[in-house]
Design a protein around this motif. Structure first.
Motif: not given
Lengths: 348, 265
Positions: A273-278, A323-324, A329-330, A336-339
């Motif tokens: 997860s989160f690759i697409g967000l960052v 695990q990747l 996620s970490l 995400f919170l920062y955004l």
């Protein structure tokens, strides 16, 4: 941002890096990917001279080394690149389509829905009956949720509603996954589901790449075709239509493309997860906010970021290999919170 | 001569009747103002004219051909629409934002060439936003933003320009500036339709006016005729103040009508 709030003019309105061309950024990213790939191939139980390993990846050198590199190390590296690219580009397209910088497959529940589709395939034993059942179920899950999200957006809901809907959908999918584990009579199947949901590209082979590759490639091609329309959507839906774009077609392209790319990724690697967000956020300072200019660089940067994360977990030894999906996620959740804090007040 | 015609338009949004039996016509070379109180159906009419809303009956024709039967790109090359609110979802660079107006003229994978750049430069000069070229949209003031968005619409080089409330929330200087630009475009032979709330701007700049109320047309015709005492009383429930300055007439909404004569209540 929306048109309502106008910001006072500032003389320092230009951005420092916006002069960089898309081609230039992509060149640097390609170089980074090559370096990371070379580094990734070095990591394994047995150490070999670095240049021999790179030669072996191309089938040159000692036969045993060629087998180790091509059968064990290369698939992992390629899969990390493929999935990173799929996630990066899906994130960039979803942010453009929904005109929301918080949009991303994981945040919106698309990854969880793909995961639920896959869990259903495992639970009912479909995955054993025919090999494409798992990716197909994962893609169907992703498609249903992306379509639902678009229905929510097209009713004129705010960015906040969209994110909350994503949270709700994500929650529902995760609880249904838990339900499947709860009801599963077979502890071995539960173990399989959990490990798979944590997300990893460890011990994958070329069969996995052959399974996911075409769908990811197809999905990304469809997404690329939507670029122009995403640019027009920066001006709102009415203006985009007036500029000659068929919005129904654009939505279908984005939904199909995201479902194929994310669904196939989740099917072989679980919840990453989160690759697409960052990724789009990391690129905007260099190439600006125009959605079409972000698509290909986001794919490359996503590939580089996920491979870097995979190198990190192999290098960072805590006894049990991390695990990747856990690591992304970490890193992603605090971002995400920062955004959210950065964008406070932008949602009306 | 370009001609945009609406015949017996009836439009429902979410099962509510917004327009009923509206017929009107616009021709090139004229700046037509669309005026009327809030909720009169001005934006709905303008969105129906550019084929963004489908009427349940009636039709819109551009040069004798129904707008719904044009190919999307063809219509986009002939008619541009500037929605109200100056929506920009991303802080794009001004020049790139204006360049979006060239999209109807580009093939699916074709990027803007020197001809497109020449158009972009021309419309940026016309709207006086050249100095803002490298600024990002989030740093613009309201007046700058309005002109940048107008430049974006002009970059499509269409004969028809439909603009929804271009001067809303602008200061007087920028209101006059935008109205002068629109008037100039009409003088160049374009067909310009503009939704306005300011009666004095409508009186001074528009050649024709369409006065709407409750989803229908109350009056249409030359500006002077439409801004009659009766029409203003009836449409807006206001008593106007009229005057002359520099051989132009102006109209100011002066006082609300007493409640018992107020058709709004």
């Amino acid at each position: 941002m929306t048109g309502g709030a106008s910001v006072a003019a500032s003389p320092a309105g230009t951005r420092r890096f916006s002069a960089l061309s898309v081609g230039g950024v992509m060149g640097w990213l390609a170089l980074l990917i090559l370096l990371l790939a070379a580094a990734s191939l070095q990591i394994g139980y047995v150490g070999f001279p670095a240049l021999d390993v790179i030669g072996a990846a191309f089938g040159v050198g000692d036969a045993k080394l060629v087998t180790i590199v091509q059968e064990l190390r290369l698939p992992r590296t390629l899969l990390a690149l493929l999935i990173g690219a799929a996630m990066g580009m899906s994130g960039a397209v979803l942010q453009g389509l929904l005109r929301n910088p918080l949009a991303e497959p994981q945040v919106l529940g698309i990854t969880s829905a793909a995961g639920l589709g896959a869990v259903i395939a495992i639970y009912f034993g479909l995955a054993r009956l025919f090999p494409y059942a798992l990716p197909l179920c994962a893609m169907a899950g992703a498609g249903i949720v992306t379509g639902t999200l678009y229905a929510i957006v097209s009713r004129g809901s705010s960015g906040l509603t969209l994110i909350l809907a994503g949270v709700a959908i994500s929650g529902l999918c995760i609880s249904l996954q838990s339900l499947a584990m709860n009801l599963s009579p077979n502890p071995w199947a539960v173990n399989e589901m959990i490990f798979w949901l944590l997300g990893s590209v460890k011990d994958r082979n070329f069969t996995d790449i052959a399974l996911a590759g075409p769908f990811i490639g197809g999905g990304c091609s469809v997404l690329l075709l939507a670029g122009r329309a995403l640019d027009a959507l920066s001006l709102g839906e009415d203006a985009a239509q007036n500029l000659g774009f068929d919005l129904v077609r654009v939505r279908i392209m984005a939904i199909v493309g995201t479902s194929l790319a994310v669904g196939a990724s989740v099917a072989v690697a679980g919840g990453i997860s989160f690759i697409g967000l960052v990724v789009p956020h990391l690129l905007r300072p260099f190439i600006g906010h125009m959605p079409s200019r972000l698509l290909l660089p986001s794919a490359l940067a996503g590939a580089a970021l996920l491979l870097a994360a995979d190198i990190f977990i192999r290098w960072f030894d805590v006894g049990t290999e991390l695990q990747l999906g856990v690591v992304t996620s970490l890193l992603g959740a605090p971002f995400f919170l920062y955004l959210i804090f950065k964008m406070q007040g932008r949602f009306q | 001569m370009t001609r945009l015609q609406a015949q017996d338009l009836t439009v429902d949004i979410a099962k509510t009747r917004i327009l009923s039996n509206v017929s009107t016509e616009f021709v090139s070379g004229q700046l037509t103002g669309l005026i009327g109180p809030n909720g009169a159906g001005k934006s709905t009419l303008i969105r129906t004219l550019c084929n963004l809303l489908k009427p349940i009956s009636g039709s819109v024709h551009l040069d004798g051909k129904a707008v719904s039967s044009y190919r999307r790109k063809d219509l986009a090359r002939r008619l541009s629409y500037l929605p109200q609110g100056h929506i920009m979802h991303w802080p794009l660079e001004v020049e790139r934002l204006v360049a979006l107006g060239r999209l109807p003229h580009l093939g699916p994978m074709q990027s803007a060439g020197p001809d497109d750049q020449a158009v972009i430069d021309k419309v940026m000069a016309r709207t006086e936003v050249e100095a803002l070229r490298r600024r990002t949209a989030d740093t613009l003031s309201g007046g700058e933003r309005a002109r940048v968005m107008l430049a974006r619409a002009l970059a499509s080089e269409t004969e028809v320009l439909l603009v929804d409330e271009p001067v809303a929330s602008l200061d007087p200087y920028h209101q006059l500036h935008v109205m002068e630009l629109l008037k100039g475009l009409a003088r160049d032979g374009r067909l310009v339709v503009c939704v306005l709330h300011d009666l004095s701007l409508a009186a001074r700049f528009c050649d024709h006016l369409i006065l709407m109320r409750d989803g229908g047309l109350l009056a249409q015709g030359p500006t002077e005729e439409v801004l009659s005492e009766d029409n203003l009383n009836h449409a807006f429930s206001v008593r106007p103040l009229r005057g002359q300055h520099e051989e132009q007439s102006f109209v100011l909404p002066w006082a609300r009508m007493p409640a018992h004569t107020n058709p709004h209540s």
